[in-house]
Write an enzyme that holds these catalytic residues in place. Sequence first.
Site, short mmCIF file in Angstrom:
data_model
loop_
_atom_site.label_atom_id
_atom_site.label_comp_id
_atom_site.label_asym_id
_atom_site.label_seq_id
_atom_site.Cartn_x
_atom_site.Cartn_y
_atom_site.Cartn_z
N GLU A 118 46.25 34.94 32.89
CA GLU A 118 46.90 34.79 31.60
C GLU A 118 46.22 33.73 30.79
O GLU A 118 45.73 32.53 31.01
CB GLU A 118 48.37 33.89 31.84
CG GLU A 118 49.27 33.50 30.84
CD GLU A 118 49.49 34.69 29.86
OE1 GLU A 118 49.08 34.95 28.86
OE2 GLU A 118 50.56 35.50 30.55
N ASP A 175 30.96 32.47 40.85
CA ASP A 175 30.00 32.68 39.74
C ASP A 175 29.24 31.45 39.57
O ASP A 175 27.91 31.42 38.99
CB ASP A 175 30.71 33.11 38.44
CG ASP A 175 31.34 34.46 38.56
OD1 ASP A 175 31.08 34.99 39.53
OD2 ASP A 175 32.18 34.69 37.45
N MET A 203 28.82 39.92 42.41
CA MET A 203 29.67 39.80 41.16
C MET A 203 28.81 38.71 40.24
O MET A 203 28.03 38.13 40.67
CB MET A 203 31.25 38.98 41.39
CG MET A 203 32.05 39.85 41.92
SD MET A 203 33.68 39.10 41.93
CE MET A 203 34.65 40.62 42.21
O1 F6P Z 1 36.12 35.12 38.88
C1 F6P Z 1 34.95 35.63 38.07
C2 F6P Z 1 34.63 36.92 38.78
O2 F6P Z 1 34.40 36.63 40.31
C3 F6P Z 1 33.55 37.67 37.93
O3 F6P Z 1 32.21 37.57 38.58
C4 F6P Z 1 34.05 39.01 38.17
O4 F6P Z 1 33.31 39.86 37.21
C5 F6P Z 1 35.44 38.90 38.22
O5 F6P Z 1 35.91 37.67 38.90
C6 F6P Z 1 36.53 40.05 38.52
O6 F6P Z 1 37.83 39.59 38.43
P1 F6P Z 1 38.89 40.55 38.72
O7 F6P Z 1 39.50 40.25 40.01
O8 F6P Z 1 39.99 40.14 37.57
O9 F6P Z 1 38.63 41.97 38.75
#
Ligand code: F6P
Length: 355
Positions: free
Chosen positions: A76, A134, A176
């Site tokens: 959010e 990250d 990620m």
């Molecule tokens: O929290 C950051 C992250 O780990 C990014 O590296 C990645 O792109 C993203 O979350 C993925 O998020 P979600 O769980 O919303 O798909």
Amino acid sequence: MSTRTFGILTSGGDCPGLNAAIRGVCRAAYDRYHMNILGIANGYRGLIDGNVRPLDPEDFSGILTQGGTILGTSREKPFKASEIGEDKVKAIKENYKKYKLDCLVVLGGNGTHTTGYLLSKEGLNILGLPKTIDNDIVGTDRSFGFHSAMNICTDAIDRLHSIAASHNRVMVMETMGHKAGWLALYSGIAGGGDVIIVPEIPYDIKAVANHLNERAKTGKSFSIVVVAEGAMSVEEAKMEKKDRKKRWAEEGLPSVAYRVAREIEKETGMETRATVLGHVQRGGIPSASDRVLATSLGTAAAALLASGEYGKMISQTAGGFGKVDLSVPAGKTKFIPLDDPLLDTAAAVGTCLGV
Ligand code: F6P
């Protein structure tokens, strides 16, 4: 003035160490400073909806090693225009007042701290704790979650190594990291990746192919390529975002690991496979190092609550634990600097950085 009552929420993607940090803040705030604690569910959404409950010691007992977050989380973003005309910022301010909060403690990454900073400009007392796998938050050397995710990625590279060797293949593994490639860089070095591709350094597939061919000439019939999810080629980096997205949609491949794997096969003729770790990187128990970091950041936050010092993010630097103004992380991303010593470390052990 010291804090009497504070609210605590976790926001953005979950990660190992969130519960350890919640415990760190709450234990110290409760035991040492006798504060009242309100747990807010599902990030900023819970404060908009008034989804708030008192937290007692039994709530934050036994959670040090648990993955995820006992408070729940969401992405959010209250300052983003609402599609249904909801005034989320107004609701947050009203509930902050209604629950008589002296401070709101937010555990999250860049988006969370940007929102926290904007709320502090609206007059709310905010303290932030840096979490993200990250490790891309400006103002802190490390965020909790990163070390655990690095271990998971390194373990995956180790496992892919034996497959690559047995099949004489190139294995491309995607970590990620949309904007910053810290996870790919650290785990790539820890796992001995032959190629590491990060978003900060657009890759040239010819250079990658050349490196793999040279390796093959020395009798190494397999290779490991570690790529961050936001990486792109030199050509793609020059394109407008919408054109790039269109091109990728036309290619019809799920993500960068698949694109790189296909390009490697085309350029070298080597059998290549792609592995995307995805959310596995964010799950499960925190590493010992993340437990210590999250606990330390949490107890440091409690000390600031006690002294009534707000508008800060607790940070870790070479000198220990400190604090920076919330404006420091807000709206920014900590990229790998092109002169980062770790890039040279990788290059010095023969790793190709995609160029
Ligand atoms: O929290 C950051 C992250 O780990 C990014 O590296 C990645 O792109 C993203 O979350 C993925 O998020 P979600 O769980 O919303 O798909």
